[in-house]
Design a protein around this motif. Sequence first.
Motif, PDB file in Angstrom:
ATOM      1  N   LEU A 101     -38.961  20.166  14.842  1.00 30.66           N
ATOM      2  CA  LEU A 101     -38.903  20.740  13.495  1.00 30.66           C
ATOM      3  C   LEU A 101     -40.005  21.786  13.404  1.00 30.66           C
ATOM      4  N   LYS A 170     -34.385  30.420  18.514  1.00 29.39           N
ATOM      5  CA  LYS A 170     -32.936  30.205  18.528  1.00 29.39           C
ATOM      6  C   LYS A 170     -32.422  30.019  19.957  1.00 29.39           C
ATOM      7  N   TRP A 175     -31.637  25.501  15.419  1.00 30.39           N
ATOM      8  CA  TRP A 175     -30.940  26.156  14.317  1.00 30.39           C
ATOM      9  C   TRP A 175     -31.962  26.631  13.292  1.00 30.39           C
ATOM     10  N   VAL A 177     -32.863  27.857   9.554  1.00 26.11           N
ATOM     11  CA  VAL A 177     -32.424  27.788   8.159  1.00 26.11           C
ATOM     12  C   VAL A 177     -33.459  28.489   7.289  1.00 26.11           C
ATOM     13  N   LEU A 192     -29.744  18.919   8.622  1.00 28.39           N
ATOM     14  CA  LEU A 192     -31.103  19.135   9.110  1.00 28.39           C
ATOM     15  C   LEU A 192     -31.528  18.071  10.122  1.00 28.39           C
ATOM     16  N   THR A 196     -34.364  22.041  14.225  1.00 31.14           N
ATOM     17  CA  THR A 196     -34.325  22.951  13.075  1.00 31.14           C
ATOM     18  C   THR A 196     -35.632  23.708  12.923  1.00 31.14           C
ATOM     19  N   ILE A 198     -37.318  25.865   9.752  1.00 28.59           N
ATOM     20  CA  ILE A 198     -37.221  26.247   8.343  1.00 28.59           C
ATOM     21  C   ILE A 198     -38.053  27.505   8.131  1.00 28.59           C
ATOM     22  N   VAL A 243     -35.675  17.182   5.167  1.00 29.21           N
ATOM     23  CA  VAL A 243     -35.454  17.008   6.607  1.00 29.21           C
ATOM     24  C   VAL A 243     -35.772  15.568   7.008  1.00 29.21           C
TER      25      VAL A 243
END
Length: 250
Positions: A101, A170, A175, A177, A192, A196, A198, A243
């Motif tokens: 994360l 990436k 991913w 967001v 999430l 991920t 953010i 998340v």
Amino acid sequence: MAKRTEQIFGIHAVNQMLESSPDRIINAWIQEAINSDSVRAIHDEMNKLGLAVQTTPRTTMSRMTKNANHQGVIIEVKPAKKKTDNDLDVILEANKDNNPLYLILDSVQDPHNLGACIRTADAAAVTAIIIPKDRSASVNETVRKVASGAVENVTVISVVNLVRAIKKIKESGVWVVGADGVAEESIYDMNLTVPTAIIMGGEGKGMRESVMKECDFVAALPILGRIESLNVSVATGVILYEVLRQRSIK
């Protein structure tokens, strides 16, 4: 030119430095005649470590911190090695199988907001924070104080080109967001639970267009009252804990 030493003050920030990197402490100041069990405990720990402690008037310490709330304790430390673009490559590789994360802060320029984001990121076990070198508050004394010691726990990477860094993230299978108040989808509709990153935009203008173009998804936090948006550090906390909520569901 890089600073040769850094100043850290406040009970939580100093305690964290004593716990994580006492070897970096060069000098220490304790407010004279202060009635604080926490400060006395810090003084005792410094004595155990053989650190020289100077008992100093409150007014002098206030001048040293430019009237910031030092809580009766200041230390001077050797700067930690700053994390840069090359470190991002290492961290991405090391965490590619750990459901990472990441928190990307685009142009967050208020040190109080940056410090609050770092503190929340520590609580949410964020893998690393990525900030742009030239469009962000730096990790200074104010950031350290607001973060309450979290700066020593969270990896903060300062990159030359944020868009290029996002592309690397990436490519590592993460991913991306982005949070934006005018997005049609809600953050609560995002998945999430996967690796991920953010992205939170800076104060006022939010994410830059070039950064938003790199997002796989753009989502908003629902605003049901009359205000138009949340403070970036508050919004960061809400999203990071969404998340955690999703990832905690078995």
